[in-house]
Scaffold this motif. Structure first.
Motif, PDB file in Angstrom:
ATOM      1  N   ASP A   1       0.828  -1.212   0.000  1.00 45.83           N
ATOM      2  CA  ASP A   1       0.000   0.000   0.000  1.00 45.83           C
ATOM      3  C   ASP A   1       0.859   1.257   0.000  1.00 45.83           C
ATOM      4  OD1 ASP A   1      -2.259  -1.526  -0.046  1.00 45.83           O
ATOM      5  OD2 ASP A   1      -2.739  -1.278   2.076  1.00 45.83           O
ATOM      6  N   ALA A   2       1.905   1.255   0.819  1.00 46.44           N
ATOM      7  CA  ALA A   2       2.781   2.421   0.893  1.00 46.44           C
ATOM      8  C   ALA A   2       3.547   2.600  -0.418  1.00 46.44           C
ATOM      9  CB  ALA A   2       3.748   2.280   2.062  1.00 46.44           C
ATOM     10  N   PHE A   3       3.961   1.490  -1.002  1.00 54.30           N
ATOM     11  CA  PHE A   3       4.692   1.601  -2.265  1.00 54.30           C
ATOM     12  C   PHE A   3       3.786   2.146  -3.362  1.00 54.30           C
ATOM     13  CE2 PHE A   3       5.918   0.030  -6.437  1.00 54.30           C
ATOM     14  CZ  PHE A   3       7.217   0.475  -6.514  1.00 54.30           C
ATOM     15  N   ARG A   4       2.563   1.623  -3.459  1.00 54.87           N
ATOM     16  CA  ARG A   4       1.657   2.097  -4.500  1.00 54.87           C
ATOM     17  C   ARG A   4       1.391   3.595  -4.354  1.00 54.87           C
ATOM     18  NH1 ARG A   4      -1.108  -2.845  -3.753  1.00 54.87           N
ATOM     19  NH2 ARG A   4      -2.676  -1.838  -2.452  1.00 54.87           N
ATOM     20  N   ALA A   5       1.200   4.048  -3.128  1.00 55.04           N
ATOM     21  CA  ALA A   5       0.947   5.471  -2.907  1.00 55.04           C
ATOM     22  C   ALA A   5       2.150   6.313  -3.307  1.00 55.04           C
ATOM     23  CB  ALA A   5       0.583   5.714  -1.448  1.00 55.04           C
TER      24      ALA A   5
END
Length: 317
Positions: free
Chosen positions: A269-273
């Motif tokens: 999730d953090a990477f996608r954001a």
């Protein structure tokens, strides 16, 4: 992480060898290899060559035995595989030959840079990126890829001493690319500053002060890829660094996997954001490429690639 090993069927040095790979992380692959006593010298860009007598040791330590085709498929899907053509160009001896032609008499600097570009934690920001950037620069400067325009002796750079922004000094632009990711610790901004400082330290006394200052300046241009409108050399370096964005679909997909693998420690999730923010920032600008040649060659395809990647991030399934 899954570490995979194929049967020892590859002959060399009087014995047979297996390939040891990870389908997730080079850093963890290096740690696994060290844990079973495999020398760092056995690493070859995306795998370790493991002698037959170490095969059972590797399996006992947790490496999953698979056939050669399955290992190649899993490595390719991971984004960590370096294709054969790129592998040849990224070998240390091939890179050193390019460096020696660019800056004769500075072999120790070239050795240090090659070692830095081959650091174990790099996936995208490794020697393949360096070669691609140098070859992309050659296209922009009208040289055959792989043929350096020598920086020459102290007091010279490329085909002449560099002017300020807007000047043309091919040797200086190449040196900037050699140094631009020489320090890569995953700290945006700080990496570029440290790389620029390294360039200043290693080139001092080898080129005149103006040339050294220009290389340092050009390294810092890669921090935000926003050279001034009259900065021809800055535009060349920036465009060459970003040229991967205009890759063919299969190469771009591998680039995306490589970037994800380099940040394997970041939750999805953090990477996608974070990645979406980077892509939106790139797409928001009026132009990705600042030279006329780069814009003609790469702008349309790069924007299509970035837009498709952003759409995929919005639909992770």
């Amino acid at each position: 992480m899954t570490v995979l090993i194929d049967p020892p069927t590859w002959p060399a040095h009087g014995t047979l060898f297996s390939h040891l790979v990870s389908d997730t992380s080079l850093a963890e692959l290096h740690a696994f290899a060290a844990s079973i006593g495999v020398s760092p010298r056995a690493f070859d860009l995306d795998h370790y060559d493991v002698a037959a007598e170490r095969y059972e040791v590797a399996v006992a330590a947790g490496a999953v035995p698979v056939g050669g085709r399955e290992l190649a498929r899993r490595l390719g899907a991971s984004g960590l595989r370096v294709p054969g053509r790129a592998r040849r160009a990224t070998k240390a001896d091939a890179l050193l030959a390019r460096w020696d032609a660019l800056l004769p008499g500075a072999r120790e600097v070239g050795v240090e840079l090659v070692e830095r570009w081959h650091e174990p934690h790099r996936v995208y920001h490794g020697p393949e990126h360096l070669v691609h950037a140098l070859d992309s620069l050659a296209l922009l400067e009208g040289r055959p890829p792989g043929v350096p325009d020598a920086a020459g002796s102290p007091g010279h750079a490329g085909t002449g001493a560099p002017s300020g922004p807007g000047g043309s000094a091919p040797g200086v632009t190449q040196l900037a690319l050699w140094f631009h990711d020489a320090v890569h610790d995953g700290e945006a901004g700080r990496d570029e500053e440290r790389s620029a400082a390294l360039a200043g330290a290693r080139l001092a006394g080898r080129l005149d002060a103006g040339a050294v200052d220009e290389v340092v300046r050009l390294v810092l241009v890669t921090t935000d890829h926003s050279p001034a409108a009259d900065d021809r050399t800055g535009a060349l370096v920036s465009d060459a660094d970003l040229a991967v964005l205009a890759s063919a679909p299969d190469r771009y997909a591998r680039y995306v996997r490589q970037v994800r693998a380099e940040y394997a420690h970041v939750p999805d999730d953090a990477f996608r954001a974070g990645r979406a923010a980077v892509l939106c920032g790139l797409l928001a600008g009026s132009a990705l490429f600042r030279t006329a040649e780069g814009a003609t060659r790469w702008e349309e395809r790069a924007r299509a690639n970035l837009t498709a990647e952003l759409a995929a991030l919005d639909s992770p399934a």
